[in-house]
Design a protein around this motif. Structure first.
Motif, mmCIF file in Angstrom:
data_model
loop_
_atom_site.group_PDB
_atom_site.id
_atom_site.type_symbol
_atom_site.label_atom_id
_atom_site.label_comp_id
_atom_site.label_asym_id
_atom_site.label_seq_id
_atom_site.Cartn_x
_atom_site.Cartn_y
_atom_site.Cartn_z
ATOM 1 N N PHE A 80 -7.877 8.786 -0.984
ATOM 2 C CA PHE A 80 -7.914 7.325 -0.952
ATOM 3 C C PHE A 80 -7.088 6.756 -2.100
ATOM 4 O O PHE A 80 -7.439 6.908 -3.270
ATOM 5 N N VAL A 128 -0.775 -2.969 1.920
ATOM 6 C CA VAL A 128 -1.580 -1.984 2.648
ATOM 7 C C VAL A 128 -0.962 -1.560 3.969
ATOM 8 O O VAL A 128 -1.438 -0.610 4.605
ATOM 9 N N ASP A 188 -5.452 2.069 0.100
ATOM 10 C CA ASP A 188 -6.518 2.415 1.046
ATOM 11 C C ASP A 188 -7.824 1.724 0.680
ATOM 12 O O ASP A 188 -8.536 1.200 1.549
ATOM 13 N N THR A 189 -8.160 1.718 -0.602
ATOM 14 C CA THR A 189 -9.421 1.093 -1.018
ATOM 15 C C THR A 189 -9.392 -0.410 -0.764
ATOM 16 O O THR A 189 -10.405 -0.992 -0.378
ATOM 17 N N ARG A 203 -8.317 9.459 6.724
ATOM 18 C CA ARG A 203 -7.808 9.726 5.382
ATOM 19 C C ARG A 203 -8.586 10.864 4.736
ATOM 20 O O ARG A 203 -9.806 10.919 4.842
ATOM 21 N N GLY A 213 -0.737 5.857 5.022
ATOM 22 C CA GLY A 213 -0.955 5.277 3.709
ATOM 23 C C GLY A 213 0.187 4.376 3.297
ATOM 24 O O GLY A 213 1.320 4.514 3.738
ATOM 25 N N HIS A 262 -7.658 -1.923 1.609
ATOM 26 C CA HIS A 262 -7.775 -2.113 3.066
ATOM 27 C C HIS A 262 -9.221 -1.929 3.522
ATOM 28 O O HIS A 262 -9.777 -2.772 4.242
#
Length: 387
Positions: free
Chosen positions: A46, A178, A50-51, A43, A385, A53
């Motif tokens: 973010f 996610v 993403d955060t 990535r 994503g 996950h």
């Protein structure tokens, strides 16, 4: 990708993960430490998904904090374990079912756990006293002479069933938030289908072995200092497999009761008693060790505000194991009814708090490991994503 909801603004804690990982992406010194850093390198930016996950992929081994040249007192003040821990609890809260119960993650603590276990145990003990249970002949070790079998099945079946449903719904919501499969095009879905089998196998091995608690070098975690140790991994194994053996004991006893018409109590060397005893020993040593590590651990390695939740869950596990072993040892004495009430009270408290406490991390982390195993097998041309 079509069909996806627009990306939302990051919360303060999510933004902190994005900030520190932008620095980590430029440095990459910790790239081999755990699954977080290889997933990070896929990535450039973010999103909130993403955060979430990456926060649940983090096993909080502490190695990156001790190795980081940009940690405090550096002005960048990079602290990956703390940033991840703060978002993890947000993940549990945001995906909790029913949604209103998400607030319980911020209220779960040692006092609440002990108060709930004590209150339920006291209620059951008073029920025994009112019903004259202490006067019953306990030498036959018959628990059902104290509490009828049907009552126990109805009570624990309802509580355990609710816990499983609530936790499952929360994890499914997390996965949908996610997963790259959500809203993906046909080509991406086809690519995911080709790697799903190997990814599931890898994630299952990672969960079963707690591989990432060994660190990228296999020497373990950093606890109170820079020294690597596997002790945390060992205590986790004792806890997890002790819990599973106790659960297996219950399942075997259920099969014996309903299929083979063999009623409890079971002999000392029967499968339910052996499984429960070995599991109870593991579930005593493991949580006791984890509690000891939690007290000694550097507060910088995580979120200190979550320590009450961590300790409450560990103490409940320990209480279930200790009361269970004592109940087994005293099952042929006149103290059996009271110990039975104490054990049933702590077990009920544990099941009631399972979906809204530290136990959730195991389920969410398994889902994050599966996502990581899938996405690292996909060709880089696919958008990974979820936002």
């Amino acid at each position: 990708m079509e069909g996806l909801a627009p990306a939302r603004f990051l919360t303060a804690n999510e933004a902190e993960i994005a900030r520190v990982l932008q620095i980590c992406n430029a440095c990459r010194y910790c790239e081999g430490f755990c699954a977080v850093f290889p997933a990070m390198t896929l990535r450039l930016e973010f999103t909130a998904a993403d955060t979430h996950h990456l926060a649940n992929l983090c096993h909080n081994c502490g190695a990156c904090l001790h190795a980081c040249q940009y940690a405090s007192p550096h002005e960048f003040a990079v602290n990956v374990p703390r940033a991840m821990a703060k978002v993890r609890v947000e993940t549990y809260r945001d995906h909790a079912w029913p949604a209103a119960f998400g607030r319980l993650y911020h209220r779960a603590g040692l006092t609440v756990a002990l108060a709930l276990a004590f209150g339920l145990s006291l209620f059951l003990a008073l029920t025994v006293l009112v019903g004259g249970g202490l006067s019953h002949e306990a030498r036959d070790a018959n628990f059902y002479a104290v509490f009828p079998h049907g009552l126990l099945v109805a009570m624990f079946g309802t509580v355990f069933g609710f816990a499983v449903v609530a936790l499952t719904i929360g994890v499914v919501r997390f996965w949908r938030g996610v997963s790259p499969a959500v809203g993906a095009d046909v080509e991406t879905l086809a690519a995911i289908a080709t790697v799903r089998g190997p990814a599931v196998a890898e994630a299952a091995v990672d969960v079963a072995t707690l591989r990432h608690l060994g660190g990228g070098h296999g020497e373990g975690c950093n606890e109170a200092d820079d020294r690597f140790t596997l002790v945390r991994r060992r205590f986790h194994h004792l806890t997890a497999y002790g819990f599973l053996l106790c659960f297996a004991s219950t399942v075997v006893a259920t099969v014996l009761h309903y299929v083979f018409r063999l009623d409890a109590p079971y002999a000392w060397f029967s499968a339910p008693v052996i499984l429960g005893t070995v599991g109870g020993i593991g579930l005593t040593i493991g949580p006791a060790g984890l509690l000891w590590l939690n007290v000694r651990r550097d507060p910088a390695q995580g979120d200190p505000d979550q320590r009450p939740m961590d300790r409450g869950f560990v103490v409940l596990l320990l209480a279930v194991a200790v009361t269970g072993l004592l109940l087994l040892g005293l099952r042929e004495t006149r103290l059996m009814p009271l110990w039975l009430a104490a054990h049933l009270g702590t077990v009920t408290a544990l099941f009631l708090t399972l979906p809204y406490g530290k136990f959730a991390h195991g389920a969410y982390r398994a889902a994050a490991l599966l996502k990581h195993a899938v996405e690292k097998r996909l060709p880089r041309r696919f958008d990974l994503g979820a936002d």
